[in-house]
Design a protein around this motif. Structure first.
Motif, PDB file in Angstrom:
ATOM      1  N   PRO A 140       0.803  -1.265  -0.040  1.00 34.64           N
ATOM      2  CA  PRO A 140      -0.092   0.037   0.075  1.00 34.64           C
ATOM      3  C   PRO A 140       0.968   1.283   0.133  1.00 34.64           C
ATOM      4  N   TYR A 141       0.217   2.389  -0.496  1.00 34.68           N
ATOM      5  CA  TYR A 141       0.922   3.720  -0.600  1.00 34.68           C
ATOM      6  C   TYR A 141       0.567   4.356   0.645  1.00 34.68           C
ATOM      7  N   ILE A 142       1.282   4.647   1.649  1.00 32.20           N
ATOM      8  CA  ILE A 142       0.957   5.524   2.789  1.00 32.20           C
ATOM      9  C   ILE A 142       1.747   6.750   2.907  1.00 32.20           C
ATOM     10  N   LEU A 143       1.144   7.882   2.940  1.00 30.84           N
ATOM     11  CA  LEU A 143       1.564   9.116   2.693  1.00 30.84           C
ATOM     12  C   LEU A 143       1.795   9.801   4.326  1.00 30.84           C
ATOM     13  N   THR A 144       2.688  10.628   4.487  1.00 30.79           N
ATOM     14  CA  THR A 144       2.782  11.364   5.935  1.00 30.79           C
ATOM     15  C   THR A 144       2.788  12.788   5.386  1.00 30.79           C
ATOM     16  N   ASN A 158       1.477  15.548  12.136  1.00 30.69           N
ATOM     17  CA  ASN A 158       1.317  14.410  11.100  1.00 30.69           C
ATOM     18  C   ASN A 158      -0.255  14.043  10.808  1.00 30.69           C
ATOM     19  N   ILE A 159      -0.557  14.231   9.517  1.00 27.60           N
ATOM     20  CA  ILE A 159      -1.693  13.469   9.129  1.00 27.60           C
ATOM     21  C   ILE A 159      -1.278  12.453   8.185  1.00 27.60           C
ATOM     22  N   VAL A 160      -2.208  11.268   8.282  1.00 27.32           N
ATOM     23  CA  VAL A 160      -1.465  10.296   7.363  1.00 27.32           C
ATOM     24  C   VAL A 160      -2.662   9.844   6.308  1.00 27.32           C
ATOM     25  N   PHE A 161      -2.291   9.715   5.128  1.00 30.34           N
ATOM     26  CA  PHE A 161      -3.116   9.361   4.026  1.00 30.34           C
ATOM     27  C   PHE A 161      -2.727   7.896   3.640  1.00 30.34           C
ATOM     28  N   LYS A 162      -3.897   7.246   3.063  1.00 28.11           N
ATOM     29  CA  LYS A 162      -3.671   5.834   2.450  1.00 28.11           C
ATOM     30  C   LYS A 162      -4.335   6.002   0.991  1.00 28.11           C
ATOM     31  N   THR A 231     -12.121  11.101   2.902  1.00 22.36           N
ATOM     32  CA  THR A 231     -11.877  10.788   1.669  1.00 22.36           C
ATOM     33  C   THR A 231     -10.846  12.152   1.200  1.00 22.36           C
ATOM     34  N   ILE A 232     -10.050  11.876   0.185  1.00 26.41           N
ATOM     35  CA  ILE A 232      -9.145  12.876  -0.389  1.00 26.41           C
ATOM     36  C   ILE A 232      -9.680  12.902  -1.856  1.00 26.41           C
ATOM     37  N   GLY A 233      -9.869  14.121  -2.200  1.00 29.56           N
ATOM     38  CA  GLY A 233     -10.264  14.515  -3.714  1.00 29.56           C
ATOM     39  C   GLY A 233      -9.620  15.493  -4.300  1.00 29.56           C
ATOM     40  N   LEU A 234      -9.470  15.524  -5.526  1.00 30.82           N
ATOM     41  CA  LEU A 234      -8.734  16.851  -6.411  1.00 30.82           C
ATOM     42  C   LEU A 234     -10.079  17.772  -6.668  1.00 30.82           C
ATOM     43  N   ASP A 269     -15.413  15.015  -9.402  1.00 34.18           N
ATOM     44  CA  ASP A 269     -14.199  14.994  -8.724  1.00 34.18           C
ATOM     45  C   ASP A 269     -13.386  13.725  -8.458  1.00 34.18           C
ATOM     46  N   PRO A 270     -12.295  13.633  -8.862  1.00 34.95           N
ATOM     47  CA  PRO A 270     -11.577  12.214  -8.246  1.00 34.95           C
ATOM     48  C   PRO A 270     -11.415  11.966  -6.816  1.00 34.95           C
ATOM     49  N   ALA A 271     -11.727  11.126  -6.317  1.00 33.51           N
ATOM     50  CA  ALA A 271     -11.363  10.450  -5.032  1.00 33.51           C
ATOM     51  C   ALA A 271     -10.483   9.524  -5.160  1.00 33.51           C
ATOM     52  N   PHE A 272      -9.350   9.623  -4.134  1.00 33.04           N
ATOM     53  CA  PHE A 272      -8.247   8.664  -4.483  1.00 33.04           C
ATOM     54  C   PHE A 272      -7.731   8.382  -3.118  1.00 33.04           C
ATOM     55  N   GLY A 273      -8.094   8.601  -1.964  1.00 33.90           N
ATOM     56  CA  GLY A 273      -7.477   8.221  -0.856  1.00 33.90           C
ATOM     57  C   GLY A 273      -8.315   8.600   0.375  1.00 33.90           C
ATOM     58  N   THR A 274      -7.681   7.950   1.486  1.00 33.86           N
ATOM     59  CA  THR A 274      -8.365   8.307   2.745  1.00 33.86           C
ATOM     60  C   THR A 274      -7.634   8.670   3.887  1.00 33.86           C
TER      61      THR A 274
END
Length: 311
Positions: A140-144, A158-162, A231-234, A269-274
């Motif tokens: 998985p792609y985990i972003l800090t 920190n906020i963490v995205f998956k 969720t995360i969107g553009l 809108d693209p939703a691509f992470g949480t």
């Protein structure tokens, strides 16, 4: 007949082990070089396809816009004709028969244009699936996301995205390339509206433009991953570079048909992470003071110190 002593056997065995180790190392390096070459070649194809798709999407938009303008002109003519000549329009075909015919013609033309663009969108998605493991390894792609809130005296949180590469491969790759290029370091969270918290490239927009990573080539969307809370969107049309975190369920207003103010309201809108950690930080950002107006821009921006991919 030559007889080898024990010392010779040891030396011979050591040499063979050294040879095997060197061969193994060469194979590993060769494999990595092959993967890098393959990634580079695929990335080149990907960039070419992005340019083609973006061009085709722009052409499709212009063609549809032109067709809509022609429709508007036609309807205006019919209304003028109707007003001056009664229901029959001064002896011509009745307005009620002409307008549906024009609308049907427009829908048919728009459908044909979209069909031309769809194969390239599908190819971009396929290429993205190939490139993701080559460039960034298996998920998985985990972003800090490291942020600094106003008045925190330099305290970093920190906020963490998956991300969701299986459901949204193209947008995931787009965002990871921005992160890998370090574009989000030193940017800002600028907005805290009731429904979203929004990040923006300022003051580094020039770097995004120079890297050619300001917006996506098309609005990728998967109904299996809607705009639920956190969720995360553009943002925008085309989407990017701004992204946002939904603070409520935005499935309806950010999904297909929810953005009626855009030229193609059926897009989403693209939703691509949480967000998977740091929800308390989000809540504190959400409560920061904002300026007057519907946009709800923050009085003081939150600094995004960096966004990094966890290895």
């Amino acid at each position: 007949m030559i007889k080898w002593g024990r010392g010779s056997n040891r030396r011979s065995g050591a040499i063979w082990w050294l040879v095997l180790i060197l061969c193994g190392a060469l194979m590993i390096v060769g494999t990595k070089n092959f993967r890098l070459t393959k990634a580079y070649e695929t990335l080149q194809s990907y960039n070419v396809l992005i340019e083609r798709t973006a061009g085709s999407s722009r052409l499709a938009y212009l063609e549809m816009k032109g067709a809509n303008e022609r429709l508007t002109s036609k309807v205006n003519d019919l209304q003028t004709k109707y007003g001056g000549g009664g229901a029959g329009g001064g002896g011509g075909v009745p307005v009620k028969d002409e307008v549906p015919a024009v609308v049907r013609q427009l829908k048919k033309a728009n459908g044909a244009i979209l069909e031309k663009v769809q194969p390239m969108k599908d190819e971009l998605i396929s290429l993205s699936r190939t490139l993701l493991p080559l460039l960034f390894g298996e998920g998985p792609y985990i972003l800090t996301v490291v942020v600094e809130l106003p008045g925190s005296k330099g305290k970093e949180e920190n906020i963490v995205f998956k991300l969701e590469p299986d459901l949204m491969p193209y947008t995931t790759l787009f965002f990871l390339r921005q992160v890998d290029a370090g574009l989000w370091a030193g940017t800002s969270v600028i907005r805290a509206a009731s429904h979203v918290i929004q990040a923006d490239p300022r003051p580094n927009m020039a770097a995004f433009k120079q890297a050619g990573m300001t917006s996506v080539a098309f609005q990728e969307y998967n109904p299996e991953f809607p705009h639920k809370k956190h969720t995360i969107g553009l943002a925008g049309r085309p989407g990017g570079p701004d992204f946002y975190v939904s603070m409520i369920d935005n499935t309806k207003n950010h999904g297909p048909g929810g953005q009626g103010n855009y030229d193609l309201p059926a897009e989403a809108d693209p939703a691509f992470g949480t967000v998977i950690a740091g929800h308390d930080v989000l809540e504190r950002i959400h409560k920061l003071p904002t300026k007057e107006g519907n946009f709800k821009m923050l009085t003081e921006f939150v600094t995004i110190k960096d966004i990094t991919l966890d290895k």
